[in-house]
Design a protein around this motif. Structure first.
Motif, PDB file in Angstrom:
ATOM      1  N   HIS A 181       6.539  10.999   3.862  1.00  0.00           N
ATOM      2  CA  HIS A 181       5.429  11.393   3.942  1.00  0.00           C
ATOM      3  C   HIS A 181       5.035  11.719   5.362  1.00  0.00           C
ATOM      4  O   HIS A 181       4.360  12.680   5.671  1.00  0.00           O
ATOM      5  CB  HIS A 181       4.381  10.424   3.421  1.00  0.00           C
ATOM      6  CG  HIS A 181       2.757  10.975   3.468  1.00  0.00           C
ATOM      7  ND1 HIS A 181       2.394  11.744   2.479  1.00  0.00           N
ATOM      8  CD2 HIS A 181       1.733  10.731   4.272  1.00  0.00           C
ATOM      9  CE1 HIS A 181       0.986  11.732   2.580  1.00  0.00           C
ATOM     10  NE2 HIS A 181       0.882  11.262   3.717  1.00  0.00           N
TER      11      HIS A 181
ATOM     12  N   MET B 152       6.473   0.745  -7.891  1.00  0.00           N
ATOM     13  CA  MET B 152       6.080  -0.598  -9.053  1.00  0.00           C
ATOM     14  C   MET B 152       7.453  -1.028  -9.472  1.00  0.00           C
ATOM     15  O   MET B 152       7.378  -2.009 -10.306  1.00  0.00           O
ATOM     16  CB  MET B 152       5.131   0.038  -9.994  1.00  0.00           C
ATOM     17  CG  MET B 152       5.530   0.920 -11.074  1.00  0.00           C
ATOM     18  SD  MET B 152       4.755   1.211 -12.494  1.00  0.00           S
ATOM     19  CE  MET B 152       5.250  -0.505 -13.179  1.00  0.00           C
TER      20      MET B 152
ATOM     21  N   TYR C 262      10.316   4.274  -8.244  1.00  0.00           N
ATOM     22  CA  TYR C 262       8.950   4.287  -7.880  1.00  0.00           C
ATOM     23  C   TYR C 262       8.476   3.022  -7.271  1.00  0.00           C
ATOM     24  O   TYR C 262       9.315   1.901  -7.926  1.00  0.00           O
ATOM     25  CB  TYR C 262       8.102   4.483  -8.851  1.00  0.00           C
ATOM     26  CG  TYR C 262       8.044   6.143  -9.231  1.00  0.00           C
ATOM     27  CD1 TYR C 262       7.064   7.034  -8.614  1.00  0.00           C
ATOM     28  CD2 TYR C 262       9.340   6.774 -10.203  1.00  0.00           C
ATOM     29  CE1 TYR C 262       7.470   8.320  -8.604  1.00  0.00           C
ATOM     30  CE2 TYR C 262       9.075   8.201 -10.446  1.00  0.00           C
ATOM     31  CZ  TYR C 262       8.198   8.888  -9.728  1.00  0.00           C
ATOM     32  OH  TYR C 262       8.129  10.332  -9.734  1.00  0.00           O
TER      33      TYR C 262
ATOM     34  N   ARG D   1       8.373   3.209   6.034  1.00  0.00           N
ATOM     35  CA  ARG D   1       7.454   4.529   6.001  1.00  0.00           C
ATOM     36  C   ARG D   1       6.562   4.401   7.454  1.00  0.00           C
ATOM     37  O   ARG D   1       6.517   5.562   7.994  1.00  0.00           O
ATOM     38  CB  ARG D   1       6.558   4.289   4.900  1.00  0.00           C
ATOM     39  CG  ARG D   1       5.444   5.512   4.916  1.00  0.00           C
ATOM     40  CD  ARG D   1       4.631   5.355   3.564  1.00  0.00           C
ATOM     41  NE  ARG D   1       3.554   4.085   3.668  1.00  0.00           N
ATOM     42  CZ  ARG D   1       2.876   3.881   2.696  1.00  0.00           C
ATOM     43  NH1 ARG D   1       2.428   4.616   1.852  1.00  0.00           N
ATOM     44  NH2 ARG D   1       1.770   2.916   3.184  1.00  0.00           N
TER      45      ARG D   1
ATOM     46  N   SER E 114       0.997  -1.242   0.049  1.00  0.00           N
ATOM     47  CA  SER E 114      -0.036  -0.041   0.024  1.00  0.00           C
ATOM     48  C   SER E 114       0.704   1.308  -0.024  1.00  0.00           C
ATOM     49  O   SER E 114       0.456   2.164   0.743  1.00  0.00           O
ATOM     50  CB  SER E 114      -1.025   0.045   1.078  1.00  0.00           C
ATOM     51  OG  SER E 114      -1.828  -1.010   1.229  1.00  0.00           O
ATOM     52  N   LEU E 115       1.919   1.235  -1.062  1.00  0.00           N
ATOM     53  CA  LEU E 115       2.634   2.696  -0.872  1.00  0.00           C
ATOM     54  C   LEU E 115       1.965   3.483  -1.856  1.00  0.00           C
ATOM     55  O   LEU E 115       1.168   2.914  -2.771  1.00  0.00           O
ATOM     56  CB  LEU E 115       4.050   2.017  -1.584  1.00  0.00           C
ATOM     57  CG  LEU E 115       4.710   1.302  -0.792  1.00  0.00           C
ATOM     58  CD1 LEU E 115       6.177   0.772  -1.535  1.00  0.00           C
ATOM     59  CD2 LEU E 115       5.099   1.699   0.543  1.00  0.00           C
ATOM     60  N   PHE E 116       2.257   4.917  -1.927  1.00  0.00           N
ATOM     61  CA  PHE E 116       1.722   5.814  -2.675  1.00  0.00           C
ATOM     62  C   PHE E 116       2.418   5.612  -4.100  1.00  0.00           C
ATOM     63  O   PHE E 116       3.654   5.853  -4.061  1.00  0.00           O
ATOM     64  CB  PHE E 116       1.708   7.068  -2.220  1.00  0.00           C
ATOM     65  CG  PHE E 116       1.259   7.426  -0.899  1.00  0.00           C
ATOM     66  CD1 PHE E 116      -0.265   6.993  -0.543  1.00  0.00           C
ATOM     67  CD2 PHE E 116       2.029   7.761   0.238  1.00  0.00           C
ATOM     68  CE1 PHE E 116      -0.619   7.149   0.603  1.00  0.00           C
ATOM     69  CE2 PHE E 116       1.474   7.909   1.394  1.00  0.00           C
ATOM     70  CZ  PHE E 116       0.037   7.646   1.703  1.00  0.00           C
ATOM     71  N   PRO E 117       1.647   5.174  -5.258  1.00  0.00           N
ATOM     72  CA  PRO E 117       2.429   4.782  -6.518  1.00  0.00           C
ATOM     73  C   PRO E 117       2.920   6.047  -6.998  1.00  0.00           C
ATOM     74  O   PRO E 117       4.040   5.828  -7.815  1.00  0.00           O
ATOM     75  CB  PRO E 117       1.344   4.171  -7.240  1.00  0.00           C
ATOM     76  CG  PRO E 117       0.027   4.351  -6.679  1.00  0.00           C
ATOM     77  CD  PRO E 117       0.233   4.694  -5.186  1.00  0.00           C
ATOM     78  N   TRP E 118       2.635   7.036  -6.682  1.00  0.00           N
ATOM     79  CA  TRP E 118       3.003   8.388  -7.425  1.00  0.00           C
ATOM     80  C   TRP E 118       4.193   9.071  -6.721  1.00  0.00           C
ATOM     81  O   TRP E 118       4.582  10.052  -7.137  1.00  0.00           O
ATOM     82  CB  TRP E 118       1.891   9.441  -7.501  1.00  0.00           C
ATOM     83  CG  TRP E 118       1.006   9.667  -6.247  1.00  0.00           C
ATOM     84  CD1 TRP E 118       1.215  10.480  -5.093  1.00  0.00           C
ATOM     85  CD2 TRP E 118      -0.323   8.752  -5.781  1.00  0.00           C
ATOM     86  NE1 TRP E 118       0.397  10.239  -4.063  1.00  0.00           N
ATOM     87  CE2 TRP E 118      -0.531   9.302  -4.577  1.00  0.00           C
ATOM     88  CE3 TRP E 118      -0.916   7.998  -6.318  1.00  0.00           C
ATOM     89  CZ2 TRP E 118      -1.381   8.897  -3.630  1.00  0.00           C
ATOM     90  CZ3 TRP E 118      -2.041   7.484  -5.541  1.00  0.00           C
ATOM     91  CH2 TRP E 118      -2.356   7.888  -4.384  1.00  0.00           C
ATOM     92  N   LYS E 119       4.396   8.690  -5.488  1.00  0.00           N
ATOM     93  CA  LYS E 119       5.617   9.041  -4.946  1.00  0.00           C
ATOM     94  C   LYS E 119       6.884   8.045  -4.999  1.00  0.00           C
ATOM     95  O   LYS E 119       6.811   6.755  -5.217  1.00  0.00           O
ATOM     96  CB  LYS E 119       5.433   9.251  -3.383  1.00  0.00           C
ATOM     97  CG  LYS E 119       4.184  10.409  -3.170  1.00  0.00           C
ATOM     98  CD  LYS E 119       3.908  10.625  -1.696  1.00  0.00           C
ATOM     99  CE  LYS E 119       3.145  11.666  -1.501  1.00  0.00           C
ATOM    100  NZ  LYS E 119       3.327  12.438  -0.351  1.00  0.00           N
TER     101      LYS E 119
END
Lengths: 291, 255
Positions: A127, A161, A159, A175, A114-119
């Motif tokens: 974060h 992915m 990133y 995180r 559940s990482l932020f894919p856009w960061k």
């Protein structure tokens, strides 16, 4: 050479002075008190009693595993500490403050990274500190330290992915820890990983925990994992979820994976296994009758 | 038949290269063959000539600029409003309950049907054109943003909450980027919607613009210029779509 450094410092922050931010939490915080909670979902005939008469106290810095057959409510209990679920009765408090919603003082690692894919990897770990009002420079410094602790500093510009499942989960742990939470909640975090990666992650987690002294509540259905990691293994039963037995694990630390072959380990494992097996059989019989 | 694979590939490539030249060539031949009335169906060479005159002696650049400005103002205002309100209705049940019934009532009304009313409300001013394009864009983008926010992975929102993300930061940090792939689909559809709303807006009454010029040329039986205007509209709208594709890739850089 230096008498002030205790024997176990090979893994303590003293041995890595470059880490400015990844230090143990000061004081004795991270005390969890779950008092007589009851959690029911739905209303009327559709209602389902997930957890009943559940009390548990966890000391600051303790590592506790919740284990039990599927549907025993172990994740529900964890979610009530996180503040995602409010108990129908009873209270959950952390450091004498009653939980009324999710917050940065309780970090969580989910089964999926559940990482932020856009960061970027660094952006994900930074974060929490940024949300806590830290400057960008400080937040990135913290993120850098925690990425070093999970061995992924070289991937900070990637990133999510682009990383494997195990690496993503290490970022997720970094995180959660970067926020310096009093409590770290983990919901079957290694369940989706292959066996080799899982061993490595478990050892890495114990090392992090020994460095940071954060209270950890870890949900799993893997008996080996629970005994290897925990100070205490809390075995739960289903329908409704309640505590069957609270087993303390007196195995010495630091623990290495060889401990799985130890006789004491085998005895503890048999205790847990018998308890869970009885429960699973019972649940299976109940399902057959259709209660 | 025994055509070798290499030969087949060569033929396929030539088919692609010749597609457009064959189209214009066929058009030229049919127009000049006497089978059709060349005044009503002029050949592409005459269309090109009409375009050239329009550009050098007429207001082609002004027309393009006016049409583009109408599309841009309407599109951007519709998109911004649609994204903002879509995120709010997607996230907060109260706002959704308040606005969704009204939006669902207004959404099916085709923007073109508004033209007579718009003339009464705004006269022949630019405001009326912007309004029509806005109407066409807003609902499409709103629905896309609304659904996009609702489809953001719940665990991602929980993870953000556990990291101490305050609710007001949830919008820029999680909901907007999480919904972005859906929003972009809505925006792309809206690019073509805004072009055909533009045509209706300009036919309703104005003094410049590509679609306006197509209409005027038709009234003067300058069919060459009318067809030229269609080609310009097609080109601009295709370029806008292409540019949007590049923009989309930049907006979801992580996938």
């Amino acid at each position: 050479m230096n008498p002030e450094i205790p024997l176990s410092t090979s893994t303590s922050p003293v041995a890595q002075p470059s880490r400015q931010y990844a230090a143990p939490i000061a004081g004795q915080s991270g005390h969890i008190a779950i008092d007589q909670i009851r959690i029911a979902f739905g209303t009327g005939k559709q209602s389902f009693l997930a957890v009943e008469n559940f009390s548990l106290e966890i000391e600051p810095g303790e590592f506790v595993c919740l284990i039990g057959p599927s549907g025993c409510g172990k994740s529900t209990v964890l979610n009530s500490i996180a503040g995602f679920i409010t108990p129908t009765q009873g209270t959950v408090s952390v450091d004498n403050r009653q939980i009324d919603g999710p917050g940065g003082d309780r970090g969580m690692v989910f089964q999926q990274p559940s990482l932020f894919p856009w960061k970027t990897v660094l952006g994900n770990v930074a974060h929490g500190p940024l949300m806590a009002g830290k400057s960008k420079a400080v937040a990135h410094g913290i993120a850098q330290d925690f990425l070093e602790m999970v061995g992924l500093a070289n991937f900070k510009k990637h990133y999510p992915m682009m990383l494997s499942g195990g690496m993503q989960q290490r970022v997720a742990i970094a995180r959660a820890l970067a926020n310096s939470p009093q409590v770290l909640l983990m919901d079957e975090p290694f369940g989706a990983l292959d066996a080799q990666t899982r061993f490595m992650m478990q050892e890495n987690l114990l090392k992090l925990w020994q460095d940071l002294k954060t209270t950890v509540v870890f949900v799993t259905h893997d008996i080996d994992e629970a005994i290897f990691l925990a100070d205490r293994v809390v075995v739960m039963s289903a329908n409704p979820g309640r505590i069957l037995k609270d087993i303390s694990i007196p195995l010495p630390r630091p623990r290495a994976i060889e401990i799985l072959l130890d006789q004491k380990f085998a005895t503890l494992k048999k205790d847990c296994f018998d308890l869970i097996r009885q429960e699973s059989l019972l649940a299976f019989e109940q399902q057959k009758i259709g209660t | 038949m025994g055509i070798s694979k290499q030969r087949q590939q060569l033929l396929n490539r030539w088919a692609f290269i010749l597609s457009i030249p064959l189209f214009f060539g066929g058009w030229e031949i049919i127009s000049r063959s006497g089978m059709v009335n060349p005044v009503l169906f002029p050949p592409p060479t005459l269309v090109a000539l009409a375009l050239y005159k329009w550009a050098t002696q007429g207001p082609l650049l002004v027309d393009i600029a006016m049409s583009l400005s109408r599309v841009l103002v309407g599109f951007i205002s519709g998109a911004v409003a649609g994204i903002l309100i879509g995120i709010l209705t997607g996230r907060y049940q109260f706002i959704a309950n308040l606005l969704t019934p009204v939006f669902q009532l207004l959404r099916p009304i085709p923007p073109i049907a508004f033209v007579p009313i718009v003339i009464l409300w705004f006269g022949l001013s630019e405001l009326g054109k912007w309004f029509l394009v806005f109407w066409g864009v807003f609902f499409t983008v709103w629905i896309a943003a609304h659904l996009g926010v609702q489809r953001v992975d719940k665990t991602l929102i929980r993870a953000a909450q556990c990291l101490g993300t305050p609710e007001q930061k949830m919008l820029p940090e999680v909901l907007l980027p999480g919904a972005m792939p859906y929003i972009l689909v809505g925006l792309r559809t809206s690019v073509s919607i805004s072009f055909y709303t533009l045509v209706a807006a300009e036919l309703a009454g104005t003094f410049s613009g590509i679609a306006y010029r197509i209409d005027i040329a038709q009234q003067n039986l300058q069919v060459g210029q009318s067809l030229g205007g269609l080609i310009i509209l097609g080109l601009i709208s295709a370029m806008a779509d292409k540019a949007f594709g590049v923009f989309s890739k930049k907006m979801v850089w992580w996938s």
